[in-house]
Scaffold this motif. Sequence first.
Motif, short mmCIF file in Angstrom:
data_model
loop_
_atom_site.label_atom_id
_atom_site.label_comp_id
_atom_site.label_asym_id
_atom_site.label_seq_id
_atom_site.Cartn_x
_atom_site.Cartn_y
_atom_site.Cartn_z
N GLU A 1 13.45 -4.17 9.78
CA GLU A 1 14.55 -3.93 8.88
C GLU A 1 15.74 -2.94 9.31
OE1 GLU A 1 11.46 -1.00 7.21
OE2 GLU A 1 11.00 -2.73 5.41
N ILE A 2 16.80 -2.96 8.62
CA ILE A 2 17.63 -2.25 9.06
C ILE A 2 17.68 -0.97 9.07
CG2 ILE A 2 19.92 -1.93 8.77
CD1 ILE A 2 20.62 -5.14 8.53
N MET A 3 18.23 0.11 9.41
CA MET A 3 17.97 1.74 9.49
C MET A 3 19.12 2.37 9.08
SD MET A 3 14.82 2.17 9.20
CE MET A 3 14.60 3.61 8.69
N VAL A 4 19.64 2.98 8.41
CA VAL A 4 20.49 4.07 8.65
C VAL A 4 20.81 5.31 8.27
CG1 VAL A 4 23.47 4.13 7.44
CG2 VAL A 4 22.20 1.34 7.87
N SER A 5 21.07 5.93 8.73
CA SER A 5 21.62 7.64 8.39
C SER A 5 22.95 8.40 8.16
CB SER A 5 21.36 8.20 10.23
OG SER A 5 21.73 9.60 10.02
N ASP A 6 22.45 8.61 6.28
CA ASP A 6 23.09 9.02 5.66
C ASP A 6 23.15 10.56 6.45
OD1 ASP A 6 24.66 10.17 3.50
OD2 ASP A 6 24.35 9.10 2.17
N GLU A 7 24.51 11.30 6.81
CA GLU A 7 24.05 12.17 7.70
C GLU A 7 23.86 13.83 7.16
OE1 GLU A 7 27.65 12.87 10.21
OE2 GLU A 7 26.22 14.81 11.73
N SER A 8 25.20 13.47 5.30
CA SER A 8 25.48 14.42 4.75
C SER A 8 24.42 14.84 3.71
CB SER A 8 26.83 14.44 4.21
OG SER A 8 27.60 14.82 5.01
N ARG B 1 19.24 11.25 4.27
CA ARG B 1 18.98 10.52 4.13
C ARG B 1 18.18 9.10 5.09
NH1 ARG B 1 20.78 9.81 -1.72
NH2 ARG B 1 20.14 10.92 -3.13
N PHE B 2 17.30 8.50 5.25
CA PHE B 2 17.34 7.35 5.95
C PHE B 2 17.17 5.94 4.55
CE2 PHE B 2 17.80 9.12 10.24
CZ PHE B 2 15.95 9.15 11.20
N GLU B 3 18.16 4.91 4.69
CA GLU B 3 18.28 4.29 3.55
C GLU B 3 18.26 3.75 4.80
OE1 GLU B 3 18.70 4.79 1.41
OE2 GLU B 3 20.54 6.71 0.99
N VAL B 4 16.75 2.18 4.06
CA VAL B 4 17.08 1.18 4.41
C VAL B 4 17.07 0.12 3.77
CG1 VAL B 4 14.19 0.36 5.64
CG2 VAL B 4 14.53 2.56 5.39
N PHE B 5 17.15 -1.25 4.62
CA PHE B 5 18.27 -2.79 4.90
C PHE B 5 17.11 -3.83 5.23
CE2 PHE B 5 21.88 -1.26 2.24
CZ PHE B 5 22.12 0.76 2.38
N ASN B 6 17.36 -4.40 4.07
CA ASN B 6 17.24 -6.19 4.80
C ASN B 6 18.16 -6.69 5.54
OD1 ASN B 6 18.13 -7.17 2.64
ND2 ASN B 6 15.97 -7.89 2.16
N THR B 7 17.47 -7.79 6.16
CA THR B 7 18.79 -8.16 7.08
C THR B 7 19.48 -9.36 5.90
OG1 THR B 7 17.16 -10.26 7.37
CG2 THR B 7 17.16 -9.03 8.51
N ASP B 8 19.74 -9.10 4.29
CA ASP B 8 20.78 -9.85 4.21
C ASP B 8 21.51 -8.16 3.68
OD1 ASP B 8 18.64 -10.78 0.56
OD2 ASP B 8 19.19 -9.39 1.82
N LEU B 9 21.19 -7.20 4.10
CA LEU B 9 22.18 -5.97 3.03
C LEU B 9 21.28 -5.33 1.45
CD1 LEU B 9 25.29 -6.54 4.84
CD2 LEU B 9 22.72 -5.61 5.83
N HIS C 1 19.07 -3.01 -0.27
CA HIS C 1 18.84 -1.72 -0.07
C HIS C 1 17.13 -1.88 -0.63
CE1 HIS C 1 17.56 2.40 -1.28
NE2 HIS C 1 18.81 3.04 0.07
N LEU C 2 16.22 -1.28 0.23
CA LEU C 2 14.85 -1.21 0.29
C LEU C 2 14.63 0.26 -0.43
CD1 LEU C 2 13.93 -2.99 3.16
CD2 LEU C 2 14.57 -3.81 1.04
N ARG C 3 14.38 0.93 0.14
CA ARG C 3 14.19 2.01 -0.07
C ARG C 3 15.13 3.65 0.93
NH1 ARG C 3 10.76 -0.21 3.47
NH2 ARG C 3 10.59 0.32 5.29
N THR C 4 14.51 4.54 0.27
CA THR C 4 14.74 5.69 1.24
C THR C 4 14.12 6.55 1.02
OG1 THR C 4 17.10 5.53 -0.53
CG2 THR C 4 16.87 7.79 0.65
N TYR C 5 14.67 7.60 2.26
CA TYR C 5 13.76 8.75 2.93
C TYR C 5 14.45 10.02 3.37
CZ TYR C 5 10.63 4.99 4.86
OH TYR C 5 9.57 3.86 4.97
N THR C 6 13.53 10.96 2.84
CA THR C 6 14.84 12.31 2.24
C THR C 6 13.90 12.41 4.28
OG1 THR C 6 15.39 12.79 0.82
CG2 THR C 6 15.25 14.09 1.61
N SER D 1 6.86 4.10 13.22
CA SER D 1 7.89 3.10 12.32
C SER D 1 7.60 3.30 10.92
CB SER D 1 7.52 1.68 13.31
OG SER D 1 7.73 0.47 12.94
N ASP D 2 6.91 3.76 10.71
CA ASP D 2 6.59 4.06 9.48
C ASP D 2 6.62 5.30 9.15
OD1 ASP D 2 4.11 3.71 7.45
OD2 ASP D 2 5.93 4.33 7.05
N ILE D 3 7.97 5.89 8.69
CA ILE D 3 8.40 7.28 8.97
C ILE D 3 7.18 7.84 7.40
CG2 ILE D 3 10.14 8.66 8.34
CD1 ILE D 3 11.75 6.24 9.29
#
Lengths: 245, 374
Positions: A94-101, A104-112, A114-119, A158-160
């Motif tokens: 899975e692709i992990m992205v940090s939204d700094e402001s 959040r961590f945003e999680v995407f699959n490989t076709d981009l 969006h799957l879920r969000t962690y705060t 790995s599992d946040i």
Amino acid sequence: MRYLLVIYLLTIFYVFGYSQTNKTQLTKLKPIKKTVIKIPEPSDICVNTTETGFYIVSDNGYLYETDLNGKVLKKADYRGADFEAVWVNTITNEIMVSDESLRRFEVFNTDLTHLRTYTIAISAGRNEGIESGTFYKAKAQHIVFTEKNPAELLTFPSDIDRGKKTQYKIEGIQEVSACTFYANYLWVLSDEKRIIYKVDYPNNKKIVTAYSIPILNPEGLCFLKDGSLVVVSDDLEKLFFFTIP
Amino acid sequence: MRYLFIISLLLGCFGIELNAQFTLTKGNQVLEVGAAFSTYYNYRFYPTGTTDLKKNRFRLRDAQFRMELRNYPSWEARLDVDFAGLVTDADPDEAPTANPLLNDAYVVYKAPFGVEFTLGYQKVMFSRGSITPIFRNAFIDRPAMTDGSLFHRRDVGFSANYSFWKQRVRLYTGIFNGLGALSRNNDPSGSLSWTARADISYPARYRYNDIDLLHVPIPMLTLGTGIYGMKKGADLILDDEYILAIDGNKIHYGIDLSFQFMGFSAQAEWLHIRSTPNNTLSTLLEGKDTDYIRSGGFLVGCNYFIQPIKTAVSIRYDDLNPNDLRLTDTQRSISFGLIYYVEGQDLSIRTEYHHRLSNWKSDDLRISMQYLIW
């Protein structure tokens, strides 16, 4: 009298200020290639899951996939606020992205998609949150850094959702804009100093070597299969390729 | 004086790790709260025999409290209050925006097509020397040319800005009351002022910052030009020499240039103002056979950031003619500055010396400390 005052103060600052300088030996790198990318304000880069291209995120909250020359192949529909870090969880792919402001961590699959969000609760300035991240497969850990004030290494499993984070400070690094794992070392980029630190992680967490790069506003780095280092410049919207000696 | 030496000595020893502003998040909203303080001691080298030594004093220059709210992706708001503006003996000859209680109170909308609209009390985007935040300035005070004595640095109104070419080109335009300070009503003319500015940077966007703390690895240049027009119904003259507003037409033209590379940075700015009073017998015309007054000047500054000792050295020359119809009022100064960055721009100690050429004012020595939490 007036001129003596100036000389006096200059002497004080020199004597006491010099003791605080960073004395790490630096190896200077020069780019062997550069390409323009059509991504506004790119803020991080990582190699994609098939190692045939890159994932790049931008300050305006978008995730892109490109080829190895930076040509945009795909753009995620989901828009965040301030994407600053991208890395791949190599266990779940899975692709992990940090939204700094928005912290959040945003999680995407490989076709981009969006799957879920962690705060993530981070106590820092809006523009000094989680600026970089990578995945340490050997310990199934996400490793992220807060940018500065303070620049700290945080780990998540790995599992946040499970487990708690741990925090470290790496001596000699005051500001972090990107990080990645390569060849059993943690590579940390400081955009203010334009230095890449090679850190012995998880052993003694000390800087082994440092490299200076003559790039304006470097905000992301990754390594290709052949060992080439790739750095993305936010202000110039370019990719720079280096060979590490 | 000797105590100031000791204090600066002690402060130079500290390696303080400071924290940034406080941030709260809720959904797509982010609220930041920060503060900034600066205080200086000024010593004026008055001529022997002077009995009024009022400028030899400590001054709280800034006591700012700022809140910024961002509602991603489209809305922002800022409130910035400066409690140092609560002075009980405000100098009536000082520019209204020299020490305002309110710095900013505005809302921004970021339209999908890239234009940002701002409504409220905000900076007037005209002159680079005026736009650059004081904490990013090489000196703790601006020269009269850009400190709000000749044009309003802030005003209530509506503005739009747009950037393109990777933010290398920035365009601004705005309409304002033309009064500068907050007021319930407009002046009797009821007219508004207007401004427009364009700047172009190469090879990348250029931030409003006098000192090259990052030692940028490639030469960077920015060139800007602005125009600011107003047609008001009352004169506002400061200190009997600075024409801030006029019962008539006033138009300002400005060009500015900034450069930075490997710690070296330089700024230059030129300002020209043409004021045409409605009353052809106005005393501002000094009884001369003309119907307008010209004001203006230029400034040039150079700076170098010595990275190993975290110190910037600066020199600036400014030359101002407040009224070309008066032959002996030209003001020239050469200023020297030293900034020690104890902890980046968050905590710095400054020493500066302003030498007045053409004897229009006595020399000043100033030592200050700035502390930011933002």
